[in-house]
Motif scaffolding. Structure first.
Motif, short mmCIF file in Angstrom:
data_model
loop_
_atom_site.label_atom_id
_atom_site.label_comp_id
_atom_site.label_asym_id
_atom_site.label_seq_id
_atom_site.Cartn_x
_atom_site.Cartn_y
_atom_site.Cartn_z
N LEU A 1 1.43 6.55 -6.66
CA LEU A 1 0.05 8.17 -7.04
C LEU A 1 0.23 8.90 -6.99
N ASP A 2 1.10 9.34 -5.41
CA ASP A 2 1.80 10.86 -5.16
C ASP A 2 2.39 10.58 -6.47
N ALA A 3 3.21 10.81 -6.43
CA ALA A 3 4.39 11.07 -7.82
C ALA A 3 3.88 11.32 -9.15
N ARG A 4 2.29 10.29 -9.86
CA ARG A 4 2.00 11.08 -10.79
C ARG A 4 0.88 11.47 -10.26
N LEU A 5 0.59 11.82 -9.25
CA LEU A 5 -0.78 13.40 -9.20
C LEU A 5 0.30 14.21 -9.13
N ARG A 6 1.64 14.35 -8.60
CA ARG A 6 2.08 15.93 -8.24
C ARG A 6 2.76 16.05 -10.53
N THR A 7 3.34 15.02 -10.53
CA THR A 7 3.38 15.22 -11.99
C THR A 7 2.56 15.34 -13.02
N LEU A 8 1.36 15.10 -12.90
CA LEU A 8 0.36 15.61 -13.58
C LEU A 8 -0.33 16.86 -13.63
N THR A 9 0.32 17.49 -12.10
CA THR A 9 -0.36 18.88 -10.82
C THR A 9 0.62 19.66 -11.63
N ALA A 10 1.74 19.64 -11.75
CA ALA A 10 2.58 20.13 -11.87
C ALA A 10 3.34 21.62 -13.22
N GLU A 11 3.40 22.48 -12.98
CA GLU A 11 4.03 22.92 -14.39
C GLU A 11 4.50 23.74 -14.20
N GLY B 1 1.03 -1.25 0.18
CA GLY B 1 0.03 0.42 0.03
C GLY B 1 1.29 1.15 0.15
N ARG B 2 1.96 1.12 0.32
CA ARG B 2 2.90 2.36 0.45
C ARG B 2 3.70 2.30 -0.73
N ARG B 3 3.82 1.77 -1.34
CA ARG B 3 4.43 1.49 -2.39
C ARG B 3 3.68 2.04 -3.48
#
Length: 95
Positions: free
Chosen positions: A37-47, A30-32
């Motif tokens: 998921l956190d890395a993907r969300l940060r990548t998608l929301t980063a500008e 679950g941690r992995r």
């Protein structure tokens, strides 16, 4: 669910040990997944180029202002005024 349950030295089933190991594995998995998921969300929301457009617009505006100032100074000179006036007079005389 055909897993073998380990047996303790006492001869009793290590149900609690097995449950702890399974819980630890699930927690780690679950941690992995949460980390991914956190890395993907940060990548998608980063500008990353958020300020680049503003800087480009600023450079274009400065260049356009400089060009406009150059055109105004050229058209205010006497030589260009007479040249433009002659062009307009010839255009009006043709029609």
């Amino acid at each position: 669910m055909n897993e073998t349950i380990p047996i303790n030295v006492d001869g009793q089933a290590g149900l609690f040990i097995h449950a702890r190991q399974t819980a630890a594995e699930l927690r780690e998995r679950g941690r992995r997944q949460l980390c991914c998921l956190d890395a993907r969300l940060r990548t998608l929301t980063a500008e990353p180029e958020e300020g680049a457009a503003t800087a480009e617009y600023a450079v274009v505006l400065i260049a356009a202002t400089g060009f406009a100032a150059l055109l105004i100074s050229i058209t205010k000179s006497d030589a260009v005024k007479t040249l433009l006036t002659n062009i307009v007079k010839k255009a009006l005389n043709v029609g």
